[in-house]
Scaffold this active site. Structure first.
Site, PDB file in Angstrom:
ATOM      1  N   HIS B  86       0.812  -1.220   0.000  1.00 25.07           N
ATOM      2  CA  HIS B  86       0.000   0.000   0.000  1.00 25.07           C
ATOM      3  C   HIS B  86       0.840   1.262   0.000  1.00 25.07           C
ATOM      4  O   HIS B  86       0.312   2.350   0.203  1.00 25.07           O
ATOM      5  CB  HIS B  86      -0.928   0.026   1.222  1.00 25.07           C
ATOM      6  CG  HIS B  86      -1.988  -1.040   1.174  1.00 25.07           C
ATOM      7  ND1 HIS B  86      -2.842  -1.274   2.198  1.00 25.07           N
ATOM      8  CD2 HIS B  86      -2.303  -1.943   0.209  1.00 25.07           C
ATOM      9  CE1 HIS B  86      -3.656  -2.271   1.883  1.00 25.07           C
ATOM     10  NE2 HIS B  86      -3.333  -2.695   0.669  1.00 25.07           N
ATOM     11  N   ILE B  93       1.130   7.037   0.564  1.00 26.03           N
ATOM     12  CA  ILE B  93       0.559   5.937   1.337  1.00 26.03           C
ATOM     13  C   ILE B  93      -0.918   5.818   1.023  1.00 26.03           C
ATOM     14  O   ILE B  93      -1.641   6.821   1.012  1.00 26.03           O
ATOM     15  CB  ILE B  93       0.734   6.183   2.851  1.00 26.03           C
ATOM     16  CG1 ILE B  93       2.189   6.476   3.184  1.00 26.03           C
ATOM     17  CG2 ILE B  93       0.231   5.000   3.641  1.00 26.03           C
ATOM     18  CD1 ILE B  93       2.370   7.162   4.505  1.00 26.03           C
ATOM     19  N   CYS B  94      -1.337   4.593   0.779  1.00 26.54           N
ATOM     20  CA  CYS B  94      -2.758   4.334   0.532  1.00 26.54           C
ATOM     21  C   CYS B  94      -3.326   3.713   1.794  1.00 26.54           C
ATOM     22  O   CYS B  94      -3.194   2.533   2.023  1.00 26.54           O
ATOM     23  CB  CYS B  94      -2.904   3.390  -0.658  1.00 26.54           C
ATOM     24  SG  CYS B  94      -4.558   2.755  -0.856  1.00 26.54           S
ATOM     25  N   LEU B  95      -3.886   4.587   2.635  1.00 28.62           N
ATOM     26  CA  LEU B  95      -4.427   4.110   3.911  1.00 28.62           C
ATOM     27  C   LEU B  95      -5.731   4.862   4.154  1.00 28.62           C
ATOM     28  O   LEU B  95      -5.760   6.098   4.124  1.00 28.62           O
ATOM     29  CB  LEU B  95      -3.407   4.390   5.029  1.00 28.62           C
ATOM     30  CG  LEU B  95      -3.784   3.988   6.446  1.00 28.62           C
ATOM     31  CD1 LEU B  95      -3.973   2.481   6.542  1.00 28.62           C
ATOM     32  CD2 LEU B  95      -2.727   4.445   7.430  1.00 28.62           C
ATOM     33  N   PHE B 148      -8.301   7.010  -3.666  1.00 31.55           N
ATOM     34  CA  PHE B 148      -7.909   5.611  -3.529  1.00 31.55           C
ATOM     35  C   PHE B 148      -9.146   4.756  -3.400  1.00 31.55           C
ATOM     36  O   PHE B 148     -10.185   5.183  -2.916  1.00 31.55           O
ATOM     37  CB  PHE B 148      -7.049   5.420  -2.279  1.00 31.55           C
ATOM     38  CG  PHE B 148      -5.656   5.959  -2.430  1.00 31.55           C
ATOM     39  CD1 PHE B 148      -4.773   5.386  -3.324  1.00 31.55           C
ATOM     40  CD2 PHE B 148      -5.230   7.034  -1.673  1.00 31.55           C
ATOM     41  CE1 PHE B 148      -3.493   5.878  -3.453  1.00 31.55           C
ATOM     42  CE2 PHE B 148      -3.957   7.532  -1.796  1.00 31.55           C
ATOM     43  CZ  PHE B 148      -3.086   6.948  -2.692  1.00 31.55           C
TER      44      PHE B 148
END
Lengths: 489, 155
Positions: B86, B93-95, B148
């Site tokens: 991620h 950051i893909c959160l 995202f």
């Protein structure tokens, strides 16, 4: 591993028909507001604050408990509300958060803010009100309970921004700077030293930081010293090493007068008048202490005299009072303050000492009464104890008697049984002897009937003795007679 | 009005952070209320991240904490970008926690750091997100503007 606060499945955005701008937030976000006319018309003409106190800027004297801190702004709650899911936030904070997302920031439960808020428990409110808080204004170090801080900020704090005294000026100024009515602190003036135009408000800052002309060179030591507020004079009189100064022990007779740094040197090396000077200082100190003690002694004597007079005057009243309290023994003893306060109210006390002495005396008399009561109770207690124990002893004696009687009865019964058996045996022997010796005859029949009679008599005697108990005297006599009968047989 | 709100909140956070931080998190610089740098490292013995320290950059808008901060890993000679399905190789950051939907104003710098720590700790895949190269080459958007799609609930 899922990160914390991942959205819970099944939560939906609530449908609300209400406008998104809530009344509460619009009110609180209106940070600058004109004072209401009623306050301006106030007799004291106190200028009220124009900027609402910022609760988030408050500094607390003690660290605030984590439970009282809003999770959004991280400061102690200000007018908090509780969501239906039980979480508490400042009203302002939760309204801001809900403008973006209509869910509880902690557990993401949907919230309809117009309907769902609950008030917080009063106990929390009280806890918040009692926090010791420092005034948020720069330069003010006033500390009080938080509930009173807003009043201080709005009405009293010298550093709160208020309207400029001049009606045409729309700028704000700290309250202590607008003391002169009609004088605008934002008007430009010329600096007294550099002649540059400076607003009155900024004059102090200008002198301290910018104005070069406000600093002059000390004529003696070449140091650059501010000339504002007599600081040059102070410098020359107290600090400047080149200015003329007298020795510290001037009062003791030292005549040294020179440049300050030389005088300091002289003092450090030991002025010959130093011993005398110290002695004089010591003497002055002693004199001061003596004066102080004399004053205190005089006041104490005065107190003693008045006390004495008063005691003489009040003695009769006190005796009356004592008898009154003694009669109302129970009530006055359980609640001594009520009984003591009444005479204190009726008499005017000349000084706190007198009052305390009187109170002390009263308490002492109460103690005496209590002691007497305790003695009396003790006596009563022991008397009743004696009385009870006597009764018990009597009962014991009676029981002992009865046991004696019963044992006698048992003996008698056993005896009688023994006799009966003997008699039966004898009768049987006689019968067998008669049958063996001669044939049937009148003598033999009469002997048999005699034996039967005896049996009947003895059984009735046993019956009467078994239920005796109370009538034991009579039955004893009877049983004695019966024993005699039996022995005769 | 909102700018002081963010500044005050960040001031409080900074006060707390400079007193104590959880193990593995260190404050590098916080000279203003717009950009902070922090170092994080993974505490357990995960072979992917052993003996590495990563640099995080927080950028706060004036609407913080109502809006999420922009959080990215920064590449420096001694601070690599951690490998994770991620985390793109440019540090983005893909959160969901850092997105508009997943963010909550009760989050703070410390809790974000801890979430990232646990995100790294729990990972065992030695790979970049799918389409990493194209994304890194083509992306000109700021992280906050990227939409995202949070599909993976395991990490």
């Amino acid at each position: 591993m899922p990160p914390p606060n991942t959205p819970v499945d099944g939560t939906t955005t609530p449908q609300s028909t209400q406008p998104s701008q809530p009344a509460q937030s619009s009110q609180s976000s209106q940070s600058v507001s004109r004072p209401t006319s009623s306050i301006i018309m106030d007799a004291s003409q106190v200028k009220t604050a124009l900027v609402k106190m910022d609760y988030q800027a408050i500094d607390y004297v003690n660290p605030v408990d984590e439970t009282l801190i809003c999770p959004i702004c991280r400061t102690a709650f200000h007018s908090p509300i509780t969501t239906p899911c039980g979480h508490t936030f400042c009203a302002k904070c939760i309204n801001r958060a809900l403008e973006r997302q209509r869910v509880c920031p902690i557990d993401r439960q949907p919230i309809d803010k117009t309907r769902d808020y609950r008030p917080i428990p009063l106990i929390i409110k009280e806890q918040l009100d009692r926090l010791e808080a420092r005034c948020p204004n720069q330069g003010c170090d006033y500390v009080c309970a938080r509930e009173n801080l807003e009043a201080h900020y709005e009405r009293h704090c010298e550093f709160t921004l208020v309207h400029c005294s001049k009606p045409s000026c729309d700028k704000l100024v700290a309250r202590h700077l607008c003391s002169i009515e009609g004088q605008c602190m934002h008007e430009m003036t010329n600096c007294d030293f550099c002649l540059k135009p400076v607003a009155f408000v900024d004059l102090d800052a200008h002198w301290e930081q910018e104005c070069e002309a406000a600093f002059a060179t000390c004529p003696d030591c070449d140091a650059s010293v501010s000339v504002v507020n007599n600081s040059m004079l102070k410098h020359i009189q107290q600090e400047c090493p080149e200015a003329m100064a007298k020795c510290k022990w001037d009062g003791a007779g030292c005549r040294v007068t020179d440049k300050r740094r030389i005088v300091r040197e002289h003092e450090r090396n030991g002025c010959m008048y130093e011993t005398v000077g110290r002695l004089l200082e010591q003497q002055a100190e002693d004199r001061r202490i003596i004066q102080d003690l004399t004053r205190r002694l005089a006041s104490l004597e005065a107190v003693r005299d008045t006390r004495r007079r008063e005691r003489r005057r009040d003695s009769a009243a006190t005796i009356n009072d004592r008898t009154a309290t003694a009669t109302a023994a129970g009530g006055s003893l359980t609640n001594p303050t009520t009984s003591t306060s009444t005479p204190a109210d009726s008499t005017t006390w000349e000084s706190p000492h007198n009052y305390m002495l009187a109170q002390f005396e009263r308490l002492e008399s109460h103690m005496e009464e209590l002691r007497e009561m305790v003695c009396e109770m003790d006596m009563r207690q022991s008397a009743s104890f004696l009385h009870h124990s006597k009764q018990v002893a009597d009962r014991f004696l009676e029981l002992g008697d009865k046991v004696g009687v019963l044992s006698m009865h048992t003996k008698w019964l056993l005896n009688m049984q023994y006799m009966q058996r003997n008699a039966q045996l004898r009768a049987a022997n006689a019968a067998s002897l008669a049958a063996a010796a001669a044939g049937a005859g009148g003598a033999g029949l009469s002997g048999g009937s005699d034996g039967l009679n005896h049996g009947g008599e003895s059984s009735s005697g046993a019956g009467s003795s078994s239920d005796s108990g109370l009538r034991y005297q009579g039955s004893r006599r009877g049983s004695e007679g019966r024993i005699e009968n039996l022995t005769r047989l | 009005m909102s700018a002081p709100f963010a500044a005050k909140r960040l001031g409080k956070e900074l006060q707390k952070i400079s007193n104590s931080l959880p193990p593995g998190i260190e404050l590098v610089s916080a000279d203003n209320f717009e950009e902070w740098l922090l170092d994080i490292r993974v505490l357990d013995d995960n072979p992917l991240y052993r003996n590495e320290i990563y640099r995080l950059r927080f950028r706060f808008s004036s609407t913080y904490p109502i809006e999420p901060p922009e959080v990215v890993f920064v590449k420096l000679p001694d601070r690599p970008i951690p490998i994770h399905p991620h985390i793109y190789s440019n540090g983005i950051i893909c959160l969901d926690l850092l997105g508009h939907q997943g963010w909550s104003p009760v989050q703070n710098v410390e809790s974000v750091c801890m979430s990232l720590q646990s995100m790294l700790t729990g990972n065992s895949k030695n790979e970049r997100p799918p389409g990493d190269e194209e994304f890194v080459r083509g992306n000109r958007l700021r992280p906050r503007d990227i939409e995202f799609y949070y599909h993976d609930n395991d990490v």
